[in-house]
Design an enzyme around this catalytic site. Structure first.
Site, PDB file in Angstrom:
ATOM      1  N   ARG A 191     -24.573  20.885   1.410  1.00  0.00           N
ATOM      2  CA  ARG A 191     -23.264  20.218   1.526  1.00  0.00           C
ATOM      3  C   ARG A 191     -23.001  19.789   2.974  1.00  0.00           C
ATOM      4  NH1 ARG A 191     -18.817  20.347   4.603  1.00  0.00           N
ATOM      5  NH2 ARG A 191     -18.923  22.619   4.607  1.00  0.00           N
ATOM      6  N   ASP A 192     -22.850  20.746   3.868  1.00  0.00           N
ATOM      7  CA  ASP A 192     -22.459  20.412   5.244  1.00  0.00           C
ATOM      8  C   ASP A 192     -23.580  19.649   5.941  1.00  0.00           C
ATOM      9  OD1 ASP A 192     -20.860  20.311   7.459  1.00  0.00           O
ATOM     10  OD2 ASP A 192     -20.890  22.451   7.890  1.00  0.00           O
TER      11      ASP A 192
ATOM     12  N   HIS B 226     -18.451  30.147  10.995  1.00  0.00           N
ATOM     13  CA  HIS B 226     -19.188  28.898  10.719  1.00  0.00           C
ATOM     14  C   HIS B 226     -19.424  28.216  12.068  1.00  0.00           C
ATOM     15  CE1 HIS B 226     -19.745  25.263   7.982  1.00  0.00           C
ATOM     16  NE2 HIS B 226     -19.525  24.653   9.126  1.00  0.00           N
TER      17      HIS B 226
ATOM     18  N   CYS C 128     -20.224  17.052  10.893  1.00  0.00           N
ATOM     19  CA  CYS C 128     -19.114  16.575  10.077  1.00  0.00           C
ATOM     20  C   CYS C 128     -18.902  15.107  10.411  1.00  0.00           C
ATOM     21  CB  CYS C 128     -17.850  17.387  10.337  1.00  0.00           C
ATOM     22  SG  CYS C 128     -16.404  16.722   9.492  1.00  0.00           S
TER      23      CYS C 128
ATOM     24  N   ASN D 157     -25.264  22.070  12.632  1.00  0.00           N
ATOM     25  CA  ASN D 157     -24.863  23.413  12.211  1.00  0.00           C
ATOM     26  C   ASN D 157     -25.850  24.399  12.820  1.00  0.00           C
ATOM     27  OD1 ASN D 157     -23.650  21.725   9.879  1.00  0.00           O
ATOM     28  ND2 ASN D 157     -22.861  23.784   9.565  1.00  0.00           N
TER      29      ASN D 157
HETATM   30  P1  HMG Z   1      -6.567   9.889   0.276  1.00  0.00           P
HETATM   31  O1  HMG Z   1      -7.010   8.469   0.222  1.00  0.00           O
HETATM   32  O2  HMG Z   1      -5.443  10.271   1.182  1.00  0.00           O
HETATM   33  O3  HMG Z   1      -6.260  10.403  -1.215  1.00  0.00           O
HETATM   34  O4  HMG Z   1      -7.837  10.771   0.619  1.00  0.00           O
HETATM   35  P2  HMG Z   1      -4.998  10.229  -2.125  1.00  0.00           P
HETATM   36  O5  HMG Z   1      -4.560  11.592  -2.548  1.00  0.00           O
HETATM   37  O6  HMG Z   1      -4.008   9.295  -1.488  1.00  0.00           O
HETATM   38  O7  HMG Z   1      -5.618   9.491  -3.421  1.00  0.00           O
HETATM   39  C1  HMG Z   1      -6.139   8.160  -3.336  1.00  0.00           C
HETATM   40  C2  HMG Z   1      -7.073   7.928  -4.528  1.00  0.00           C
HETATM   41  O8  HMG Z   1      -8.205   8.784  -4.378  1.00  0.00           O
HETATM   42  C3  HMG Z   1      -6.453   8.273  -5.890  1.00  0.00           C
HETATM   43  O9  HMG Z   1      -7.029   7.399  -6.838  1.00  0.00           O
HETATM   44  C4  HMG Z   1      -6.966   9.666  -6.158  1.00  0.00           C
HETATM   45  O10 HMG Z   1      -7.052   9.996  -7.529  1.00  0.00           O
HETATM   46  C5  HMG Z   1      -8.360   9.583  -5.563  1.00  0.00           C
HETATM   47  P3  HMG Z   1      -6.181   6.130  -7.420  1.00  0.00           P
HETATM   48  O11 HMG Z   1      -4.960   6.746  -8.034  1.00  0.00           O
HETATM   49  O12 HMG Z   1      -5.881   5.288  -6.205  1.00  0.00           O
HETATM   50  O13 HMG Z   1      -7.152   5.522  -8.373  1.00  0.00           O
HETATM   51  N1  HMG Z   1      -8.813  10.911  -5.146  1.00  0.00           N
HETATM   52  C6  HMG Z   1     -10.018  11.423  -5.477  1.00  0.00           C
HETATM   53  N2  HMG Z   1     -11.047  10.928  -6.187  1.00  0.00           N
HETATM   54  C7  HMG Z   1     -12.127  11.726  -6.335  1.00  0.00           C
HETATM   55  N3  HMG Z   1     -12.204  12.975  -5.817  1.00  0.00           N
HETATM   56  C8  HMG Z   1     -11.203  13.493  -5.097  1.00  0.00           C
HETATM   57  C9  HMG Z   1     -10.056  12.695  -4.908  1.00  0.00           C
HETATM   58  N4  HMG Z   1      -8.893  12.910  -4.257  1.00  0.00           N
HETATM   59  C10 HMG Z   1      -8.150  11.818  -4.412  1.00  0.00           C
HETATM   60  N5  HMG Z   1     -11.290  14.724  -4.597  1.00  0.00           N
HETATM   61  C11 HMG Z   1      -9.049  12.830   0.508  1.00  0.00           C
HETATM   62  C12 HMG Z   1      -7.714  12.175   0.757  1.00  0.00           C
HETATM   63  C13 HMG Z   1      -8.915  14.300   0.860  1.00  0.00           C
HETATM   64  C14 HMG Z   1      -9.387  12.692  -0.965  1.00  0.00           C
HETATM   65  C15 HMG Z   1     -10.140  12.139   1.368  1.00  0.00           C
HETATM   66  O14 HMG Z   1      -9.680  12.008   2.685  1.00  0.00           O
HETATM   67  C16 HMG Z   1     -11.423  12.874   1.342  1.00  0.00           C
HETATM   68  O15 HMG Z   1     -12.074  12.981   0.315  1.00  0.00           O
HETATM   69  N6  HMG Z   1     -11.885  13.427   2.497  1.00  0.00           N
HETATM   70  C17 HMG Z   1     -13.106  14.201   2.525  1.00  0.00           C
HETATM   71  C18 HMG Z   1     -13.479  14.490   3.895  1.00  0.00           C
HETATM   72  C19 HMG Z   1     -14.731  15.336   3.939  1.00  0.00           C
HETATM   73  O16 HMG Z   1     -15.451  15.541   2.979  1.00  0.00           O
HETATM   74  N7  HMG Z   1     -15.020  15.858   5.156  1.00  0.00           N
HETATM   75  C20 HMG Z   1     -16.159  16.683   5.379  1.00  0.00           C
HETATM   76  C21 HMG Z   1     -15.983  18.079   4.866  1.00  0.00           C
HETATM   77  S1  HMG Z   1     -15.062  19.139   5.946  1.00  0.00           S
HETATM   78  C22 HMG Z   1     -16.225  19.803   7.024  1.00  0.00           C
HETATM   79  O17 HMG Z   1     -17.344  19.389   7.025  1.00  0.00           O
HETATM   80  C23 HMG Z   1     -15.854  20.970   7.898  1.00  0.00           C
HETATM   81  C24 HMG Z   1     -16.397  22.294   7.400  1.00  0.00           C
HETATM   82  O18 HMG Z   1     -17.815  22.257   7.294  1.00  0.00           O
HETATM   83  C25 HMG Z   1     -16.013  23.428   8.335  1.00  0.00           C
HETATM   84  C26 HMG Z   1     -16.238  23.122   9.809  1.00  0.00           C
HETATM   85  O19 HMG Z   1     -17.357  22.824  10.223  1.00  0.00           O
HETATM   86  O20 HMG Z   1     -15.226  23.175  10.511  1.00  0.00           O
HETATM   87  C27 HMG Z   1     -15.848  22.622   6.016  1.00  0.00           C
HETATM   88 MG    MG Z   2     -19.251  22.457   9.167  1.00  0.00          MG
END
Ligand code: HMG
Ligand code: MG
Length: 314
Positions: free
Chosen positions: A17-18, A209, A242, A251
């Site tokens: 995933r990450d 992490h 990320c 990582n």
């Molecule tokens: P948004 O555009 O603000 O979403 O995105 P929304 O709630 O306004 O919805 C817009 C549309 O998206 C809607 O559809 C929702 O249904 C759809 P419409 O009504 O327009 O047809 N929607 C989705 N569709 C599929 N799957 C979903 C989903 N949610 C809404 N889950 C959102 C907000 C959070 C969805 C977006 O910004 C996003 O997906 N971001 C993901 C970011 C990401 O993956 N980042 C990397 C992971 S975090 C990380 O790596 C850090 C970590 O490792 C720890 C560390 O290292 O610190 C964990």
């Molecule tokens: Mg991470």
């Protein structure tokens, strides 16, 4: 000083995933499945398999449902998937997820860029995910990002971290993972967060992490071990970062962590050689060299391998 280290540590493998979320070249579903299946053979108790975020935000993991549905789920191994909100949770449940990971941050600007929400809004989304999880008996992990530094706001007050961590536990997450998202932490900063965190939450349900962007992840790990922490996230080969955090590449590599823990005589149940094989497979698919130092050292000695390097407790 080393006598007081934990006897056993749980490594949470987050490469599928990450790691893969950060890769530019499209990896086929079959290759992701193969990668996870190889990792399952290594002996991890937990492998974060994929995410159910918006497919436009992370196109690489848009095939999460197929990946989760196809991998060989080895008995005793848990396969959490990352979900940002209720919609993601519905998709994860439909795909058969039994463990999920939610995420928010200690800083507003990172959270906005990552998930287009304030911290408070994201906690609202997480509350919905936890409600659905409870109804289905699903286990929940809660990430806090930018714990030791933020790419947009700089230094982070430990109190801000503790506040978000406490809110997540109040919402009902089973385990926390505190993330050095951009790999800026040094032991002094780590201690400033982890000492009060240990007092308030204990060490049994708090994971670390670390990212190794600046080469400090193992120093931070040693300090955390000395404080009694026993859950560490890492990524095979050092894949990852990320896509929403500038400079987050790297990582902590699972091989580097394992070699280090093996040398300290700390049990993990994970076989280093099998992880190296899994990394070798995915290196061919991502099309660039992996950054893990131990991986590189072992591969460069292929043929006249120093087998004692791989043995636990050596
Ligand atoms: P948004 O555009 O603000 O979403 O995105 P929304 O709630 O306004 O919805 C817009 C549309 O998206 C809607 O559809 C929702 O249904 C759809 P419409 O009504 O327009 O047809 N929607 C989705 N569709 C599929 N799957 C979903 C989903 N949610 C809404 N889950 C959102 C907000 C959070 C969805 C977006 O910004 C996003 O997906 N971001 C993901 C970011 C990401 O993956 N980042 C990397 C992971 S975090 C990380 O790596 C850090 C970590 O490792 C720890 C560390 O290292 O610190 C964990
Ligand atoms: Mg991470």
């Amino acid at each position: 000083m080393l006598q007081s280290l934990p006897r056993r540590v749980r490594i949470v493998e987050v490469g599928p995933r990450d790691g893969l979320q950060n890769e530019g070249r499209a990896i086929s579903t079959a290759d992701k499945v193969r990668f996870i299946d190889l990792l399952s053979e290594a002996g991890f108790e937990m492998i974060e398999a994929t995410s159910f975020v918006h497919p436009k935000a992370v196109p690489q993991l848009a095939d999460g449902a197929e990946v989760l549905g196809t991998i060989l789920k080895r008995p005793g191994v848990r396969y959490p998937v990352l979900v940002p909100n209720g919609r993601g949770m519905e998709r994860a449940l439909a795909a058969g997820a039994r463990e999920v990971a939610v995420f928010t941050a200690a800083t507003e600007s990172f959270n906005r860029r990552n998930i287009n929400a304030t911290i408070e809004e994201s906690l609202g989304n997480i509350a919905e995910v936890v409600r659905l999880a409870r109804a289905e008996g699903v286990w929940v992990r809660g990430y806090v990002s930018t714990v030791f530094g933020c790419p947009y706001q700089g230094a982070v007050a430990p109190e801000a971290v503790l506040h978000v961590a406490e809110r997540l536990l109040e919402l009902g997450v089973d385990e926390l993972s505190l993330g050095d998202t951009i790999g800026v932490a040094t032991p002094r900063v780590v201690e400033a967060v982890l000492a009060p965190a240990a007092e308030r939450f204990g060490v049994d349900r708090v994971g670390l992490h670390f990212h190794d962007t600046r080469g400090t992840a193992l120093a931070n790990t040693l300090l955390a071990l000395q404080m009694g922490y026993q859950i560490f996230d890492s990524s095979a080969g050092g894949l990852g970062g990320c896509p929403f955090a500038l400079g987050a590449a790297g990582n902590l590599a699972t091989e580097d962590l394992l070699y280090f823990l093996n040398g300290l005589g700390i049990e993990t149940g994970v076989n280093l050689e099998t992880v190296i094989s899994a990394s070798g497979f995915i290196e061919d698919q991502v099309g660039h060299p992996l950054t893990s130092k131990v991986y590189q050292a072992v591969r460069s000695q292929e043929g006249e391998r120093c087998s004692w390097l791989l043995a636990p407790g050596s």
